[in-house]
Design an enzyme around this catalytic site. Structure first.
Site, PDB file in Angstrom:
ATOM      1  CB  SER A 238      -0.915  -0.014   1.235  1.00 17.47           C
ATOM      2  OG  SER A 238      -1.775   1.100   1.264  1.00 17.47           O
ATOM      3  CB  CYS A 239       1.958   3.777  -1.508  1.00 24.53           C
ATOM      4  SG  CYS A 239       1.086   3.777  -3.094  1.00 24.53           S
ATOM      5  N   GLY A 240       0.277   5.897  -0.904  1.00 22.48           N
ATOM      6  CA  GLY A 240      -0.672   6.995  -0.892  1.00 22.48           C
ATOM      7  C   GLY A 240      -1.835   6.778  -1.836  1.00 22.48           C
TER       8      GLY A 240
END
Length: 284
Positions: A238-240
């Site tokens: 996951s990230c932004g």
């Protein structure tokens, strides 16, 4: 190929093959507003000969409310075919700094059925620094059909992430910088909560490369394990907004970890809701 990963190639490797039939080169540059770089303008001014531009704000699900949402197979097929790319090509993807947005497009092509997809180590900035050929001449695209087949098993949606947060059935590797992960720094999107999902581990995407080149496999493995990941168990990245999560995916695949999915909605979806648990501070 480069010495770091079977999924990356060196600039020397690529230059030797620029005119090779069946090779597709893709400029996948994309930047955050704070980086103050215009990816399309840079492509128009100078790109690797034969490269086509992949617009990560355009090749998306047109009906989604979230940024960079993976399109369905017919939509992706339309865009990839218009770029003159076949799923049987050797596809080399690059971005400006080397390992920022290119892995996202590497992941997209693979999820859509392409078998031989690589990332250019060092990116366009490294290519330029080495004095390799550039052009501003528009690339001529030959008619082609990309036969897209979406592999949904490599994607995690909101319901799946809710479940694994609740039961711990998979690990979450969050690629955002440490300050955003802990909540010490605000999210760049207005109104977004700071912090991370309960149980998530912070694996900043920027830590996985050196000078725009992916770390060697042994270093990657050590870094991933120091982050608290058990490489014998499933991982969701996951990230932004789903872009740099793919840098972690690339690192995982490089060390032989294949039981991984990418959370396409990422923190924009999770942190933008008021019914999802968020914690702050160090990893819980």
């Amino acid at each position: 190929m480069s010495e770091t990963s079977r999924f990356t190639v060196s600039s020397a490797w690529l230059e030797e093959r620029l005119d090779q039939p069946g090779l597709s080169i893709v400029d996948a540059s994309w930047y955050l507003p704070a980086q103050k770089r215009d990816a399309k303008a840079e492509y128009d001014a100078a790109h690797i000969p034969g490269a086509v531009f992949f617009d990560q704000d355009e090749v998306v699900d047109p009906h989604a409310d979230l940024p960079h949402t993976l399109p369905d197979a017919p939509t992706f097929q339309k865009h990839a075919s218009a770029m003159g790319i076949s799923e049987t090509d050797t596809i080399v993807v690059y971005d400006g700094p080397g390992l920022f947005s290119a892995p996202r497009v590497w992941w997209m092509f693979r999820v859509m059925g392409a078998k031989d997809v690589r990332v250019l180590d060092g990116g366009l900035d490294g290519w330029k620094a080495e004095g390799r050929p550039l052009t501003d001449v528009p690339t001529k695209v030959a008619p082609c059909v990309f036969n897209a087949r979406l592999n949904g098993a490599r994607i995690a949606d909101l319901d799946a992430v809710r479940e694994l947060v609740a039961d711990g059935s998979a690990q979450i590797a969050d690629a955002r910088p440490a300050g955003r992960f802990s909540g010490a720094e605000p999210e760049p999107r207005a109104g977004m909560r700071s912090g991370h999902m309960p149980g998530a581990r912070n694996v900043p995407a920027s830590a996985l490369s050196r000078d725009g080149r992916l770390l060697p496999p042994a270093e990657l493995r050590a870094l991933l394990e120091r982050s608290g990941l058990d490489l014998e168990r499933p991982v969701v990245t996951s990230c932004g907004s789903g872009v740099t999560a793919a840098v972690v995916t690339l690192a995982l695949e490089t060390v032989g970890h294949t039981d991984n999915r990418l959370y396409d909605g990422s923190w924009t979806e999770w942190g933008g809701r008021d019914d999802t648990p968020v914690v702050t501070g160090p990893e819980s």
